[in-house]
Write a protein that holds these residues in place. Structure first.
Motif, short mmCIF file in Angstrom:
data_model
loop_
_atom_site.label_atom_id
_atom_site.label_comp_id
_atom_site.label_asym_id
_atom_site.label_seq_id
_atom_site.Cartn_x
_atom_site.Cartn_y
_atom_site.Cartn_z
N THR A 85 16.98 8.13 28.98
CA THR A 85 16.71 7.28 30.15
C THR A 85 17.99 6.54 30.51
OG1 THR A 85 14.40 7.00 29.51
CG2 THR A 85 15.31 5.42 31.09
N LEU A 86 18.46 6.70 31.74
CA LEU A 86 19.69 6.06 32.23
C LEU A 86 19.36 4.96 33.22
CD1 LEU A 86 21.86 9.26 32.88
CD2 LEU A 86 22.00 7.73 30.92
N SER A 87 20.13 3.87 33.17
CA SER A 87 19.96 2.76 34.10
C SER A 87 21.23 1.93 34.12
CB SER A 87 18.76 1.89 33.73
OG SER A 87 18.89 1.42 32.41
N LEU A 88 21.35 1.04 35.10
CA LEU A 88 22.52 0.18 35.26
C LEU A 88 22.14 -1.26 34.97
CD1 LEU A 88 24.17 1.56 38.54
CD2 LEU A 88 24.65 2.18 36.17
N TYR A 89 23.07 -1.96 34.27
CA TYR A 89 22.89 -3.38 33.95
C TYR A 89 24.14 -4.13 34.37
CZ TYR A 89 18.67 -2.53 31.19
OH TYR A 89 17.40 -2.21 30.80
N ASP A 90 23.93 -5.30 34.95
CA ASP A 90 25.02 -6.17 35.36
C ASP A 90 25.08 -7.34 34.37
OD1 ASP A 90 26.84 -7.88 36.57
OD2 ASP A 90 26.14 -7.45 38.59
N VAL A 91 26.11 -7.33 33.54
CA VAL A 91 26.23 -8.38 32.52
C VAL A 91 26.58 -9.72 33.17
CG1 VAL A 91 27.49 -9.06 30.44
CG2 VAL A 91 26.88 -6.67 30.80
N ALA A 92 27.37 -9.69 34.24
CA ALA A 92 27.76 -10.94 34.90
C ALA A 92 26.54 -11.67 35.46
CB ALA A 92 28.77 -10.66 36.01
N LYS A 93 25.58 -10.92 36.01
CA LYS A 93 24.38 -11.52 36.56
C LYS A 93 23.26 -11.59 35.53
CE LYS A 93 25.30 -10.06 41.30
NZ LYS A 93 24.78 -9.30 42.47
N GLY A 94 23.42 -10.87 34.42
CA GLY A 94 22.43 -10.90 33.36
C GLY A 94 21.11 -10.27 33.74
N LYS A 95 21.15 -9.11 34.39
CA LYS A 95 19.90 -8.46 34.79
C LYS A 95 20.14 -6.97 35.02
CE LYS A 95 20.37 -9.24 39.77
NZ LYS A 95 19.71 -9.77 40.97
N LYS A 96 19.05 -6.28 35.16
CA LYS A 96 19.07 -4.85 35.47
C LYS A 96 19.18 -4.67 36.97
CE LYS A 96 16.30 -0.71 34.50
NZ LYS A 96 15.01 -0.22 33.93
N ILE A 97 20.03 -3.74 37.42
CA ILE A 97 20.29 -3.60 38.86
C ILE A 97 19.91 -2.23 39.39
CG2 ILE A 97 22.13 -5.32 38.84
CD1 ILE A 97 24.14 -3.02 38.88
N SER A 98 19.21 -1.43 38.62
CA SER A 98 18.76 -0.12 39.11
C SER A 98 17.49 0.27 38.37
CB SER A 98 19.83 0.95 38.92
OG SER A 98 19.90 1.37 37.57
N SER A 99 16.78 1.19 38.96
CA SER A 99 15.62 1.74 38.27
C SER A 99 16.08 2.79 37.27
CB SER A 99 14.64 2.34 39.28
OG SER A 99 15.26 3.39 40.01
N ASP A 100 15.14 3.39 36.56
CA ASP A 100 15.46 4.34 35.49
C ASP A 100 15.57 5.76 36.04
OD1 ASP A 100 15.48 2.34 33.64
OD2 ASP A 100 13.43 2.70 32.93
N LEU A 101 16.45 6.52 35.43
CA LEU A 101 16.55 7.96 35.67
C LEU A 101 16.23 8.66 34.36
CD1 LEU A 101 17.37 10.43 37.41
CD2 LEU A 101 19.71 10.08 36.60
N HIS A 102 15.12 9.39 34.34
CA HIS A 102 14.66 10.07 33.13
C HIS A 102 15.19 11.50 33.13
CE1 HIS A 102 11.99 6.73 32.19
NE2 HIS A 102 11.55 6.78 33.44
N VAL A 103 15.77 11.91 32.00
CA VAL A 103 16.40 13.22 31.87
C VAL A 103 15.90 13.88 30.59
CG1 VAL A 103 18.58 14.48 31.71
CG2 VAL A 103 18.44 12.41 33.10
N ASP A 104 15.60 15.18 30.69
CA ASP A 104 15.19 15.98 29.54
C ASP A 104 16.22 17.10 29.38
OD1 ASP A 104 14.05 17.55 27.61
OD2 ASP A 104 12.05 17.58 28.50
N LEU A 105 17.11 16.96 28.37
CA LEU A 105 18.17 17.93 28.13
C LEU A 105 17.81 18.92 27.02
CD1 LEU A 105 21.28 15.55 28.32
CD2 LEU A 105 20.38 17.05 30.11
N ASN A 106 16.57 18.97 26.63
CA ASN A 106 16.17 19.85 25.53
C ASN A 106 16.19 21.31 25.96
OD1 ASN A 106 15.43 17.76 23.54
ND2 ASN A 106 13.83 17.24 25.03
N HIS A 107 16.44 22.16 25.00
CA HIS A 107 16.37 23.60 25.25
C HIS A 107 14.92 23.99 25.54
CE1 HIS A 107 16.60 27.94 24.39
NE2 HIS A 107 17.89 27.82 24.69
N PRO A 108 14.68 25.01 26.38
CA PRO A 108 13.28 25.40 26.66
C PRO A 108 12.46 25.70 25.42
CG PRO A 108 14.76 26.44 28.22
CD PRO A 108 15.63 25.73 27.22
N LEU A 109 13.09 26.25 24.38
CA LEU A 109 12.35 26.52 23.15
C LEU A 109 11.97 25.23 22.43
CD1 LEU A 109 14.35 29.58 21.76
CD2 LEU A 109 12.19 29.58 23.03
#
Length: 801
Positions: free
Chosen positions: A384-408
């Motif tokens: 799960t990928l997302s962006l965080y802004d440390v200067a503002k102390g909060k999350k600035i994007s929604s999540d991007l879910h990725v499945d990199l597993n082999h089909p097997l």
């Protein structure tokens, strides 16, 4: 009300105070005044000063430009809407742009802002007698000291009739105007700029009448002017621009005036010397001592110069300092304001495409028994990928879910859809009202996305790209991560052991996940938006007691301090991603609502692969969480109706009904009724998994912590809200105790229901109840639970919308 003045009048007998009251005047009703005096105004020759022009205001409509292939408003949304406000909101995304343009708006300001010539006036420097230096010899004429001169390229025509002149007749020559010792002027012309050589010719201006612009036929050159002589002959010249021709004319005429003034000054000097010597002289002697036609020529020249001065006279008001501000503004600012609709493109200046390539751990093997390849990870992992802004102390994007597993490896999890759902199969049941519909895009094409686009309005080097790695629930994080952290000589034996336990866990608990690891990296190198294209350096083991967003932000604040990160345990892992700016012509971009963006090609099927495996992959846009400040706001050009739900923590240690409730799983449903038999709506966005009819699901779950009665969560649930909400819409949370450790003597189910909680989506006044909610947990669920005032308080759960 104006102040009342007091006037005191003194009399011998007594003092009398006279009070004068001024009556208050009401403002004039403009429309009533125009209507009552319309007959007088129509006959008034200055009626344009009082009335507005009939063609001042014009209304027009412009079609709405879309960056997507389809309209982002769901089909049938207008019919589904019952509230007037919702209907008007939908129309704001679909109707044409209505623009009101005022033709004479530029004339509505003060005099300084009136449209006109935008060229600053060419005001020559004025030299007065008081400013001149004294001590100069008297025999040198002031005019001669201030003699004018000019050099430049002109085109000269031959000295014959104007009617027979064409463009080819003009020859380009370099002209030099200079003053002679007798105060007269001569205009020499050369073949090049080397004026030290002998000139090709000369024009003596002592017998010149003046210079002025001429208008010739279309066959001649533009910007032409002539120098007319006393014998009615003329010299025709042409410049490259009208401004240059005007400057030459003014310079030549100024030279002529200087010559006349020098001759008049010389005559006065002679007269004074004659009077001083006792010789009165007469006009005849003056005429005999000067050119016979000098006096006549001077009068004619003065008349022509007087007319020329009136033609080129500058406006004195232009010297006013405040008036000069209008020339300092750019021409674009001073143009008539043209109303243009807002752009349909994304408002964010920086759009970064993230392409996940591979995720490889040090324990690798073959998941198929008896086979020798392919060599992959021995168990499935989810990113799960997302962006965080440390200067503002909060999350600035929604999540991007990725499945990199082999089909097997994906096949190790049977079904991949949540169990314990009571809804009928999606293949036999029609969509309910309010559920999103996928258009054009094929469900199998978006089942396993690997690329996403993150938008950042204000980039800086304190923004981090965070990746959380999860796996199938098996036990504690420490025990599951130990094989990946402990280096042994026989890694194949360890991999086979982990594979054996993973197959059993995937068969029983394949739809439950657990935290495993995390990593992060700065997204930008500086505040100018230069992208950090390096891969993730180190993957850290996730600590079960530090899952909250506050703990992650603390880790990120210490990310640039190696001594702080050295205390964290890391896992040997190779996570490769690609970062780059988004090309303008990148195809197959999908919005966060899965609407295709132009240009859209679709899943191109490779001839060597089956139809279920498209050769090109979609790119999903990730929603940006913009701050609420007015400077960061922009018009919303696309319909997006999402609600993000964040379960924070669960306090379940005070209840005594379910003593074994430790491995607690949180399941969320979105329902439109609390009646008996009501089914949840399929409105949640699914994680990557086997494709169904739509990329939506009716139930979502959070990662499970092993043996925690007060678990913390970092999950984000993305909900597509119906167009029209009512007070029956609510989020239902169900809590399950997940049996992780298998007891061979006891046959237990994989999960056991231990509680429920619910949050109505709307407040009493019909607004979405956003914010942090502390919700009590009930032990059982009965029909009509939304009307319960006192729930069985077994615990508390904190949620954020």
């Amino acid at each position: 009300m104006p102040a009342i003045p007091q006037i005191s009048v003194d009399r011998p007998e007594e003092d009398v105070a006279v009070e004068i009251k001024s009556s208050s005047s009401e403002p004039v009703d403009y429309e009533a005044f125009i209507f009552q005096r319309r007959s007088e105004i129509e006959r008034d020759p200055q009626r344009n000063l009082l009335t507005f022009p009939n063609d001042d205001v014009s209304a027009s409509s412009k079609p709405r430009s879309l960056r997507t292939v389809l309209d982002t408003v769901p089909p049938g949304a207008l019919k589904e809407a019952s509230s007037l406000m919702v209907k008007e909101c939908i129309k704001s995304y679909t109707t044409k742009w209505n623009s009101i343009e005022k033709k004479y708006e530029d004339y509505a300001g003060d005099y300084m802002q009136l449209p006109g010539s935008r060229d600053p006036p060419h005001l020559p420097e004025q030299v007065y007698e008081l400013d001149e230096e004294t001590g100069v010899e008297d025999d040198i004429s002031p005019v001669q000291k201030e003699g004018v001169t000019r050099r430049g390229w002109l085109y000269k025509a031959p000295a014959y009739g104007v009617a027979s002149i064409s463009i080819r007749s003009f020859k380009r020559r370099f002209f030099h105007l200079k003053q002679l010792p007798d105060s007269s002027y001569i205009l020499n012309y050369y073949k090049d700029e080397k004026i030290s050589k002998d000139p090709k010719g000369a024009i003596y201006l002592d017998s010149c009448i003046g210079a002025h612009m001429v208008s010739l036929t279309t066959k001649a050159r533009k910007h032409s002017f002539e120098i007319r002589m006393q014998d009615q002959s003329c010299h025709l010249l042409s410049a490259d621009s009208e401004q240059e021709a005007t400057e030459w004319i003014n310079t030549i005429n100024q030279a002529l005036r200087n010559t006349i003034e020098a001759q008049v000054s010389q005559k006065e000097k002679i007269d004074q010397e004659s009077k001083h010597n006792g010789d009165g002289g007469d006009l005849g002697s003056v005429k005999s001592s000067m050119h016979p036609e000098l006096i006549k020529y001077a009068r004619e020249t003065e008349q022509k110069n007087s007319l020329a001065r009136k033609e080129s006279r500058q406006n004195v008001f232009k010297i006013f300092p405040d008036f000069q501000n209008r020339y300092d503004k750019s021409s674009e600012d001073l143009k008539a304001c043209t109303i243009t609709p807002p752009s349909a493109l994304k408002a964010s200046h920086h759009r970064i495409m993230v392409a996940c390539k591979s995720l490889s751990f040090n324990l690798r093997g073959v998941v198929i028994d008896g086979a020798e390849e392919p060599v992959t990870n021995v168990e499935p992992f989810f990113v799960t990928l997302s962006l965080y802004d440390v200067a503002k102390g909060k999350k600035i994007s929604s999540d991007l879910h990725v499945d990199l597993n082999h089909p097997l490896v994906r096949r190790m999890i049977p079904g991949r859809s949540p169990t314990h759902t009571k809804r009928a199969s999606a293949t036999t049941e029609e969509l309910k009202a309010g559920e999103p519909i996928l258009q054009i895009v094929e469900p199998q094409w978006v089942a396993y996305p690997k690329q996403g686009i993150f938008s950042v309005t204000k980039p800086h080097n304190e923004i981090y790209l965070v990746a959380r790695i999860e796996k199938v629930l098996q036990g504690s994080i420490k025990s599951c991560a130990q094989p990946y952290m402990k280096y042994e000589n026989d890694s194949h034996k360890t991999a086979a052991k982990v594979l054996k336990h993973a197959k059993v866990a995937c068969q029983r608990l394949g739809h439950y996940r657990m935290p495993f690891a995390w990593t992060a990296k700065p997204l930008f190198l500086d505040d100018k938006g230069r992208i950090n294209t390096s891969d993730f350096d180190v993957v850290y083991k996730q600590e079960s007691s530090k899952l909250a967003e506050e703990d992650l932000l603390k880790f990120l604040s210490d990310f640039k301090k190696p001594d702080k990160l050295a205390k964290l345990e890391f896992i040997e892992c190779d996570f490769q991603i690609g970062l780059d700016t988004v090309p303008t012509d990148l195809p197959n971009i999908l919005t966060s609502t899965y609407v295709p963006v132009k240009p859209y090609i679709g899943p191109a099927v490779s001839p060597t692969k089956p139809a279920a495996l498209p050769s090109n992959e979609p790119v999903i846009e990730v929603d940006e969480f913009i701050s609420t400040s007015a400077a960061d706001q922009h018009p919303h050009m696309e319909y997006t109706n999402h609600c993000y739900i964040y379960p924070k923590c669960l306090n379940y240690d005070n209840q005594k009904t379910f003593t074994k409730a430790r491995n607690i799983a949180v399941i969320a449903e979105f329902k439109d009724s609390d009646g008996e038999g009501s089914q949840p709506l399929r409105c949640f966005y699914k994680r990557p998994g086997p494709p169904g009819i739509e990329p939506y699901t009716s139930r979502v779950s959070a990662a499970v912590l092993h043996h925690h009665e007060r678990p913390e969560f970092y999950e984000e649930w993305k909900l597509s809200l119906p167009t029209q909400l009512h007070h029956g819409h609510h989020i239902l949370f169900s809590f399950y105790h997940v049996v992780v450790d298998i007891n061979a003597k006891k046959k237990e189910s994989a999960q056991m229901e231990v509680g429920h909680a619910w949050v109505p989506l709307l407040t009493k006044d019909g607004r979405v109840d956003c914010g942090v909610h502390q919700v009590p947990v009930a032990g059982n669920l009965q029909p009509g639970y939304l009307g319960w005032q006192d729930q069985l308080n077994m615990g508390k759960v904190n949620n954020s919308f």
